[in-house]
Design an enzyme around this catalytic site. Structure first.
Site, PDB file in Angstrom:
ATOM      1  CG  PHE A 291      -2.386  -0.005   0.846  1.00  0.00           C
ATOM      2  CD1 PHE A 291      -2.940  -1.106   0.218  1.00  0.00           C
ATOM      3  CD2 PHE A 291      -3.199   1.104   1.075  1.00  0.00           C
ATOM      4  CE1 PHE A 291      -4.274  -1.120  -0.162  1.00  0.00           C
ATOM      5  CE2 PHE A 291      -4.531   1.110   0.696  1.00  0.00           C
ATOM      6  CZ  PHE A 291      -5.071  -0.005   0.079  1.00  0.00           C
TER       7      PHE A 291
ATOM      8  CG  HIS B 136      -8.111   7.710  -2.786  1.00  0.00           C
ATOM      9  ND1 HIS B 136      -7.648   7.258  -3.998  1.00  0.00           N
ATOM     10  CD2 HIS B 136      -7.925   6.680  -1.916  1.00  0.00           C
ATOM     11  CE1 HIS B 136      -7.215   6.009  -3.853  1.00  0.00           C
ATOM     12  NE2 HIS B 136      -7.366   5.634  -2.615  1.00  0.00           N
TER      13      HIS B 136
ATOM     14  NE  ARG C  31      -7.201   7.383   5.974  1.00  0.00           N
ATOM     15  CZ  ARG C  31      -7.468   6.363   5.148  1.00  0.00           C
ATOM     16  NH1 ARG C  31      -7.102   5.149   5.484  1.00  0.00           N
ATOM     17  NH2 ARG C  31      -8.077   6.564   4.012  1.00  0.00           N
TER      18      ARG C  31
END
Lengths: 583, 109, 119, 239
Positions: free
Chosen positions: A117, A233, A389
């Site tokens: 990720f 995002h 984050r």
């Protein structure tokens, strides 16, 4: 008004709320837990999370690595004591989910598989195809059905927190089907209401993600922290904002501009080779990738789609088998919502608002400054995300801190007592919306708020824009107070009424975001100031606290960041490094 | 929770459904459209033979159980909710037909 | 909480899928009647040749012809649906669904051929 | 931009004795879903139109409705495919209507609870269980159920007899029975074995046709007819 007396109220039936309710029920089965949610729990937005949840399990990995990735990913605005607790408890919670039935994707030998990720130096993301949030949520919801002490109040809209003398005493909620008001008297309340992405126009969030819980706590006197840090995002469908998970890139997908060029190498994430590499190119963190998109757009190197500018997310080289096995949901979504066959064509994507890093300020035990009030999940700012984050930290946050909040609330309820005397319920404030004859159309105010946020509190910000946003939001709040005129004045299942109440919360939360951003005169993580391009640790290595000030703008204060082991340094991605193998 | 006795009748229904699906088309064609078929001698021979007896019993009995089971459900589908008594009558009818076939076959020697 | 419950009457007319289902179920009328007809034939066979031949004679009446024609169409449809839904009703198989259906249809063809030759 | 007529079933429990239809002309673009059409009506034409929605990406299961008589998720049904219309939207069949398109889901939630949709373990292992991809494959498709209730709207048996446990709940029951980590099958068989368990099903099969997630509830239900039959006959051989 009906009164329900219960030991603990959990507001929100998503991952964090369910985990909290289960934790409280497991702590002591005699505790009565009321789970109050404005949707039936499995409709909560946790359901839409795709990529996975981080937990150290590989031999080559360590808690220290997860800690460092998280802290640097958060641009050193994380509370490191909290991150230490967090990384130490991730894996056990993911294992617990496995015991409860979560269908984590497996290796041929039967062990749980993990994937790469963005911003993570090792493969540590547990995943259930690309339906990780869906499976986590349904696992938690179905498991919660085991506990008789959890009493669900589905489709109850929490409209007010009851606080007396700095101590919480319950909530007021509207039973949506009938429109009746309920008072839940409780010793402890856990807020697990999710984020506030819907204050923006283009976002990946469900319609329910309107910041209610943040607004509830904010109004009741709990400060909101670090609200200026909103995550974009980088890979979402233009127009709708539907998420194309980061797991695409975790599995090896690449991003190219309209010339077919892997533009990320121009923004400190390269070189391209060797590839794939952890924390480089497409496996960089979300803030960097979204910012790179903006630069490409400015250079005129993005594609024009009818829904706006985009770049291409290309999965084709992964092959049909891997795409269908690992990324079935997004393949389906790309087909349905963009008409693109991901096996044969690249998917047009652009950044969209995705995650609210900030939230209700809590300590590592999920305690807010209001006694008996706890918060967990996206609505909370427990301190692990800092300024940005990392993907797959939030799905595990909801179970790690959902449990902490449930435990803590149970402990508090066991030793506490109900407050005496009738609570002071501001019923008029809730029902007056149903009798307004004059006022504006709800959608007008809502759309103006979203456009303002999109335009002036976007990926890149500057002083004039932020000032304009603050002024505009103040006006919108004033107009909202003056009156919203609803078409629907009835009680039963009046969703227009609820949307109006949500807008009330959202406006205040948006204001906290704009004012926080205005006060932070530096660039850090997801907060990029065109007029203050550098990070400024001397002045701003600290949290932003927004305090509610009635009808006036929120008061902005700052609070030190807890640093234990990792001193701030330059945030470094890309560079030379070892080629990684994708499994 | 009360256990249903459906498994017995569903098994018979299923067996009848399978049999009728496999041999139904040919049998119906033969009895309806092929006048040479089923001559007395051949029919008698079949009914005298042990396997033949079994085959005839299976066709008649299982077709009946299959048909009656679906008939009963179709009434329900049309909104006619028959009680347990009538439900038993449907299965009883199939059982009676099967019994009759068995008795007749026993008499053919 | 007050709610409204819509009536179910005529539900099978609301969607072609349901009509096909009802047609499938209707095959049972003919299968039952056909079994009774055979039972009657068995009874006549047990009685005597003459009575059996009478029964056979009755099979060539127009009424019998019409009955058989309907029965044949419906039982063929029943066969088709029976094997089409077979993958759902069988215990877990290592075979793909399509193969189970094809196998079922092949079995029908085999049985039919055999019976056409034997009877 | 084209315009399409959307007709919606309206019912208000406070003022209506029975439902009626109301229609609106809705301008639409090619990428607009039926849900967006409904949102357009709510935002601009009539704020009192009531429907549930949330994720708008076909995973939360909120927005099911009958679209021209077929149960669909409105978020992934596009107006362009229904042009020139009119598009008729009704609440999901077989459920009590609370208001307009919002149906009462309580019955399903009770049924879901009744099938014990959670792992009932034999003994908890150290670390994670081992489960091979093949073992996972045995139950995985059933775990994809999003509880959108389209299958109940497709099931006339549920409409005729609302005590029937129904497709999704039975599919989830099967999902846990088929999971190698679970040891609760015997408890769940009590539900399976009843008249309103699997025996309420006549295999209409429409549930599996309308499932937006490729779950095959009809298969789960009918495989459990076999399980129930085995359970019925073999119980005498168990001690």
């Amino acid at each position: 008004m009906q009164v329900v007396q219960t030991d603990i109220v959990v507001v929100g039936g998503g991952g964090a709320g369910l985990r909290a309710a289960i934790a409280a029920a497991e702590r002591d089965s005699k505790l009565r837990v009321a789970l109050v949610s404005k949707v039936v729990p499995m409709r909560s937005h946790t359901v839409a999370a795709e990529g996975g949840a981080a937990g150290v399990t590989r031999e080559a990995d360590s808690l220290e690595q997860h800690f460092l990735d998280t802290v640097s990913g958060g641009d050193w605005l994380c509370d490191q004591d909290v991150v230490e607790y967090f990384v130490a408890h991730c894996t056990e919670e993911l294992v617990r989910l496995e015991h409860w039935g979560c269908p984590w994707s497996r290796l041929p030998n039967g062990h749980v598989n993990t994937r790469f990720f963005g911003g993570m130096s090792v493969q540590r993301t547990w995943f259930a195809a690309d339906r990780s949030g869906f499976h986590i949520l349904h696992t938690l919801f179905q498991t919660s059905l085991k506990y008789p002490s959890i009493k669900r109040y589905d489709e109850f809209f929490c409209a007010e927190l009851l606080v007396d003398d700095g101590r919480v005493r319950g909530i007021v909620a509207i039973e949506i089907a009938t429109g009746n008001l309920f008072v839940f008297e409780a010793k402890a309340v856990v807020l697990a209401t999710g984020g506030a992405g819907r204050v923006y126009r283009q976002n990946t969030n469900a319609g329910t993600v309107t910041g209610d819980g943040m607004g509830l706590a904010f109004r009741a006197g709990a400060p909101l922290r670090d609200m200026e840090f909103m995550q974009w995002h980088p890979t979402c469908l233009p127009g709708t904002g539907i998420l194309m998970t980061e797991a695409c890139r975790g599995e090896g997908a690449i991003l190219v501009n309209k010339d077919g060029y892997r533009y990320l190498q121009d923004y400190g994430l390269g070189p391209v080779d060797p590839w794939p590499r952890a924390k480089a190119m497409e496996l960089g963190p979300r803030d960097r990738l979204s910012q790179a998109f903006c630069h490409e757009q400015r250079k005129g190197r993005t594609l024009d789609t009818p829904q706006g500018p985009a770049v291409h997310l290309d999965l084709r080289h992964l092959g049909a088998k891997k795409i269908h096995e690992r990324l079935p949901l997004i393949t389906e979504a790309a087909k349905t919502f963009a008409g693109v066959d991901a096996v044969k064509e690249p998917i047009p994507v652009c950044p969209a608002v995705h995650y609210t890093m900030g939230g209700i300020f809590t300590n590592v035990r999920c305690e807010t400054p209001i006694a008996g009030l706890y918060a967990a999940g996206e609505c909370a700012s427990v301190g692990i995300h800092g300024a940005n984050r990392l993907g797959s930290n939030s799905l595990v946050e909801i179970v790690v801190f959902g449990k902490v909040a449930g435990d803590a609330a149970a402990g508090y309820a066991l030793s506490g007592s109900f407050q005496k005397g009738p609570p002071n319920v501001a019923e008029e404030g809730l029902t007056s919306l149903l009798s307004n004859d004059k006022g504006e159309r709800l959608a007008v105010l809502r759309d103006e708020m979203r456009d303002t946020m999109e335009e002036n509190v976007g990926i890149y910000r500057d002083e004039p824009g932020l000032r304009a946003a603050c002024a505009k939001l103040a006006t919108l709040r004033e107009r909202y107070r003056r009156g919203v005129r609803l078409d629907d004045r009835s009680r039963a299942f009046n969703t227009e009424w609820l949307t109006a109440l949500e807008l009330g919360f959202a406006l205040e939360v948006a204001e906290a975001m704009a004012h926080g951003a205005l006060a932070r005169r530096e660039s850090r993580g997801a907060h990029m100031r065109l007029d203050f391009e550098a990070r400024n640790d001397d002045a701003f290595l600290k949290h932003t606290l927004a305090r509610h000030a009635g009808h006036a703008a929120p008061r902005i204060e700052h609070q030190p960041v807890t640093i234990t082991r990792s001193r701030p340094r330059e945030r470094h991605y890309g560079g030379e490094g070892k080629k990684a193998t994708l499994t | 929770m009360k256990r249903s006795n459906k498994p017995i009748f569903w098994s018979l229904f299923g067996a009848g459904g399978m049999l009728s699906a496999l041999v139904g088309p040919a049998l119906i064609y033969k009895t309806g459209f092929s006048s040479q078929a089923l001559g007395y001698e051949r029919a008698l021979l079949l009914a005298q033979n042990g396997f033949g007896k079994l085959a005839i019993l299976a066709v008649i009995g299982l077709f009946l159980f299959h048909g009656c089971h679906r008939l009963y459900h179709s009434l329900h589908d049309f909104g006619i909710h028959v009680g347990p008594g009538l439900k038993a009558a449907f299965h009883g009818f199939a059982a009676a037909g099967t019994l009759a076939a068995a008795v007749l076959l026993a008499h053919i020697s | 909480m007050k709610t409204y419950i819509r009536p179910m009457s005529g539900w099978w007319k609301r969607n072609p899928f349901y009509l096909w289902y009802m047609l499938r179920e209707a095959s049972c009328v003919f299968i039952t009647a056909y079994a009774l007809m055979l039972l009657w034939g068995l009874y006549r066979l047990q009685q005597s040749r003459i009575q059996y031949e009478e029964w056979r004679e009755s099979l060539s009446s127009p009424l019998s012809f019409a009955f058989h024609a309907f029965a044949l169409v419906l039982v063929v449809y029943h066969s088709w649906t029976w094997f089409k839904i077979m993958p759902k009703t069988l215990p877990r198989m290592p075979l793909p669904d399509g193969l189970v259906v094809v196998g079922g249809v092949a079995a029908v063809v085999a049985c039919t051929t055999a019976l056409m030759v034997l009877i | 931009m084209n315009t399409i007529t959307i007709e919606c079933l309206r019912y208000h429990p406070e003022s209506d004795a029975e439902p009626r239809f109301q229609s609106w002309p809705v301008p639409f673009t090619d990428d607009m879903s039926v849900l967006q059409g409904l949102q357009y009506i709510k935002d601009h034409l009539d704020g009192s139109l009531t429907f549930r929605w949330s994720c708008r990406m076909a995973i939360c299961g909120s927005c099911g409705a009958m679209v021209n008589g077929v149960p669909r998720l409105t978020c992934e049904t596009f107006l362009r495919d229904l042009y020139p219309g009119p598009v008729r939207i009704e609440p999901l069949n077989h459920f009590p209507i609370v208001r307009d398109l919002a149906i009462d889901q309580a019955d399903f939630l009770g049924k879901l609870q009744s099938v014990k949709p959670y792992i009932i373990p034999d003994a908890e292992p150290q670390g994670t269980y081992l489960q091979t991809p093949e073992q996972m494959e045995r139950y995985y498709q059933y775990s994809k159920c999003i509880n959108c209730l389209l299958c109940y709207a497709a099931c006339p048996q549920y409409g005729l007899n609302d005590r029937f446990t129904g497709p999704a709940a039975l599919a989830l029951l099967h999902r846990y029975n088929a999971d190698s980590r679970d040891a609760g099958k015997a408890e769940r068989m009590e539900v399976v074995n009843t008249e309103d368990g699997v025996w309420g099903c006549t295999l209409v099969g429409y549930c599996s046709e309308v499932c937006p997630k490729g779950v095959d509830p009809a298969r789960a239900v009918n495989q459990n007819k076999i399980e129930s039959t085995k359970d019925y006959f073999f119980r005498f051989f168990r001690k």
